[in-house]
Design an enzyme around this catalytic site. Structure first.
Site, PDB file in Angstrom:
ATOM      1  N   TYR A 473     -79.080-141.357  58.960  1.00 12.72           N
ATOM      2  CA  TYR A 473     -77.617-139.929  59.485  1.00 12.72           C
ATOM      3  C   TYR A 473     -76.728-140.967  59.965  1.00 12.72           C
ATOM      4  CZ  TYR A 473     -76.260-136.860  63.058  1.00 12.72           C
ATOM      5  OH  TYR A 473     -75.821-135.524  63.855  1.00 12.72           O
ATOM      6  N   SER A 553     -77.698-132.243  57.914  1.00 13.13           N
ATOM      7  CA  SER A 553     -76.664-131.950  59.396  1.00 13.13           C
ATOM      8  C   SER A 553     -75.284-132.517  59.281  1.00 13.13           C
ATOM      9  CB  SER A 553     -76.590-132.383  60.726  1.00 13.13           C
ATOM     10  OG  SER A 553     -75.814-131.261  61.693  1.00 13.13           O
ATOM     11  N   ASP A 636     -78.486-120.502  60.695  1.00 14.03           N
ATOM     12  CA  ASP A 636     -77.687-121.084  61.328  1.00 14.03           C
ATOM     13  C   ASP A 636     -77.012-121.281  62.296  1.00 14.03           C
ATOM     14  OD1 ASP A 636     -77.048-124.252  61.536  1.00 14.03           O
ATOM     15  OD2 ASP A 636     -77.807-125.140  60.049  1.00 14.03           O
ATOM     16  N   HIS A 671     -81.035-123.963  62.509  1.00  9.63           N
ATOM     17  CA  HIS A 671     -80.619-126.034  62.126  1.00  9.63           C
ATOM     18  C   HIS A 671     -81.274-126.686  61.874  1.00  9.63           C
ATOM     19  CE1 HIS A 671     -77.568-128.737  61.812  1.00  9.63           C
ATOM     20  NE2 HIS A 671     -77.646-129.341  62.445  1.00  9.63           N
TER      21      HIS A 671
END
Length: 702
Positions: A473, A553, A636, A671
């Site tokens: 991430y 993301s 999203d 999302h």
């Protein structure tokens, strides 16, 4: 179906009959002539038209792309076997920790493949009933429960629903005895909890309805309201956000019902902090923190004191106490001092629990309200423990424990003795004893040591030919800690290796670690990820022909930047719901609030040039790209799907290699939160089938 879409569908079906084994004929994507000028530099944006999520031609493009993608995926020879394997593994009973409200004990349960978990309750005699079934919110399971809060005496419940995965919520209030609705259904609620004041009403946050598309238009001014029961939403009191323009505003009532705590921020890091005395009518809002230089939250209120978790003058965070009558930062006193490890906190049973991250695994200490350490909680092993929350009078709390090879197990915890017992252990068809996780520390480009946990089947041969999924991430102060996943368990069972590095930009080592991966230092995050891949290859866990990179993301940005900077490094790239247009991300929904991590193209020339240098969309060029499956959801409204649409279009136009470049667009999905179990299983099957097939796998091992 329009004639154009029908024609595209027929064309795609004809041309892609053998697409898995040959050339893919992608739908035509028209190219526009939009040009933006940044500090004297012209930047072309040929796919700007795909930003209009309400346009007919965008809808047609989405349908045509999905035809090609699903046609390709359906022809992977072992996909149906993988689907069966995934469904069988997913089909086990899942039960949450119980919690007490009024005269009932509540808990969530999913029998196995139910799209949404059901809220049950038991009375004092042990009689059990279904209390709230989100599976009945919609016929296809895509409307989910988005949060709930009970009134002080448990007689009323306010719960939020999300339709199609959207961040926009509706809030419904019911009487818990009759289960009948009370008053108005609140609408246009977003990025908000619900917090009751006694039994009379509750606080919530919302934006004004945006102009244009509700799914993509900018939302900039958040406001805090109080809703009194049996009144119209139009009559709700505006508490904060009228004169003070803030992107994110939240309100919560302390457990003793004495104070309203207000947080306000303009970005994802750093917040102002305020309180309002609820015991006094028309009391003023009192400022505790008047800037955005630190992260602050009130943990509890007791005997006239506030207990605050903060990283003010403490990069790894600490807990301070202060008299509520004089709560300014200058009066804060250490309650639990900062240590070398990042602190998180919870409360329950009359105690405070300090949870520390030690190289991304959990350690927990129990404190009394005098600041004395009662004990270090003995956890079941090395992994992630979370919970230790409850009401002040509870003698038993609950926590969950998990790691990459241990399914999440719920433990009861006696606050007096410190003893833990298994409360609920899931019956998962996965033999943890056959697998192991190993933490290593590798060296990034600039010499920084970065931790990574690698999980695999015991006895795996390090021959460089193991299918390996590298997931990360690296942003927004978020920590990746060990957690079990059915999808990852299937990957391991099929011979895969799963690796998770804790990149800079995350929160694993506090504020400094986070800042080291932001704005003009964002390239550190990509370098850390690239170095993780190079480590796995150098140590013969895998090779470039058997390496896949995955992230969602901000992690989708990570994948997009890595695959455009080093396309030869991996065989497969899986960017999910990614932030991929770094020059325009801040113009959609709440994207401007991410500027603390990213900066914006409008800040100054240096920031613009830095963003342009790594923006995945703007660094696509004629190149042989890895096999790529971009994933997003049509609802999203956090990272709008236009990011993924434009990136996929650019890749398809520029890919001069033989690997497929596809985009999978989930309908009635956002999302990620609230997806139905069916949607989640199908997506994971497609991702793993695509990955393994493009690594040369033609059948699953029996």
């Amino acid at each position: 179906m329009t004639l154009l879409v029908a024609a595209l569908v027929m064309s795609c079906n004809d041309k892609n009959e053998n697409a898995v084994n040959g050339q893919i004929n992608y739908p035509h994507t028209k190219s526009g002539d939009v040009v933006d000028n940044y500090f004297g530099t012209d930047i072309k944006d040929p796919y700007r038209w795909l930003e209009d999520d309400r346009a007919e031609d965008t809808e047609q493009w989405v349908k045509a792309q999905n035809v090609v993608t699903y046609d390709y995926l359906s022809k992977i020879p072992f996909r149906s076997d993988l689907e069966k394997q995934m469904e069988e593994a997913w089909n086990y009973e899942k039960i949450s920790a119980p919690f007490q409200e009024g005269d009932y004990t509540y808990f969530f349960k999913n029998d196995g493949l139910q799209n949404q978990s059901i809220l049950y309750r038991k009375d004092e005699s042990g009689k059990q009933e279904v209390f709230l079934d989100p599976n009945k919110f919609s016929t296809d399971g895509t409307t989910s429960l988005g949060g709930l809060d009970f009134s002080e005496d448990g007689s009323k419940l306010a719960y939020a629903i999300s339709e199609g995965g959207s961040d926009w919520r509706k809030v419904i209030v019911i009487d818990t005895d009759t289960k009948q609705r009370i008053g108005d259904t609140l609408v246009d609620v977003k990025f908000s909890g619900v917090s009751w004041f006694k039994n009379d009403g509750f606080y919530y946050s919302s934006y004004d309805k945006p102009e244009g598309s509700e799914l993509s238009a900018k939302t900039d001014e958040h406001k805090l309201y109080y809703h009194k029961l049996d009144t119209k939403q139009s009559q709700d009191d505006l508490i904060f956000g009228d004169k003070q323009k803030r992107r994110y505003v939240g309100g919560s009532v302390t457990g003793d019902n004495q104070y309203l705590v207000i947080t306000a921020a303009n970005s994802t890091y750093g917040n102002e902090l305020y309180i309002k005395d609820l015991r006094k009518k028309d009391s003023p809002i009192v400022t505790l923190v008047d800037n955005f230089e630190s992260q602050n939250g009130v943990l509890d209120s007791r005997d006239g004191k506030l207990f605050i978790v903060t990283d003010y003058k403490a990069p790894n965070s600490r807990i301070v106490s202060v008299d509520a009558s004089a709560p300014a930062q200058a009066n804060w006193k250490d309650f639990i001092k900062e240590t070398d490890n990042v602190l998180g906190a919870s409360k329950g049973g009359g105690y405070i629990f300090a949870s520390y991250l030690q190289d991304a695994v959990t350690a927990v200490n129990q404190y009394d309200y005098n600041g004395n350490v009662i004990r270090s909680v003995e956890l079941p092993g090395l992994g992630t423990a979370s919970g230790f929350r409850g009401k002040k009078a509870q003698e038993t709390l609950y926590y969950s424990f998990t790691n990459y090879i241990t399914p999440g197990t719920i433990y009861s915890f006696d606050v007096k003795t410190g003893l833990s017992d298994v409360y609920e252990k899931p019956n998962v068809k996965f033999d943890s004893s056959l697998y192991e996780s190993k933490q290593v520390f590798y060296t990034s480009k600039d010499g920084t040591k970065v931790p990574m946990i690698i999980t695999y089947k015991k006895g795996v041969e390090l021959d460089g030919k193991n299918p390996t999924l590298l997931y990360a991430y690296g942003g927004f102060n978020i920590s990746l800690t060990p957690a079990f996943s059915i999808a990852n368990a299937i990957w391991l069972e099929n011979g895969g290796i799963y690796a998770v590095p804790n990149l800079r930009g995350g929160g694993e080592y506090g504020k400094e670690w986070h800042i080291a991966g932001t704005q003009l230092q964002k390239q550190n995050v990509f370098d850390d990820f690239i170095a993780a891949a190079e480590y796995l290859i150098a140590e013969n866990y895998t090779s470039s022909d058997f390496l896949a990179i995955k992230g969602g993301s901000n992690g989708g940005l990570l994948v997009g930047a890595t695959m455009t900077q080093r396309p030869e490094l991996m065989k497969v790239a899986l960017p999910a719901v990614g932030v991929l247009d770094m020059l325009r991300y801040h113009t959609f929904t709440a994207g401007a609030g991410w500027a603390y991590d990213y900066g914006t193209s409008e800040d100054n020339k240096d920031m613009f040039e830095y963003l342009l240098g790594y923006s995945p969309l703007h660094n696509v060029k004629p190149e042989a790209y890895p096999a790529t499956l971009v994933t997003t959801g049509d609802h999203d409204d956090r990272v709008v799907p236009a990011h993924s649409f434009k990136f996929a279009a650019a890749l398809q136009a520029n890919n001069n290699g033989e690997n497929p470049v596809l985009i999978r667009i989930e309908t009635n999905a956002g999302h990620g939160a609230g997806k139905s179990v069916k949607q989640t299983i199908q997506e994971n099957v497609d991702l793993q089938a695509f990955t393994l097939y493009n690594m040369g796998v033609t059948s699953l091992k029996k």
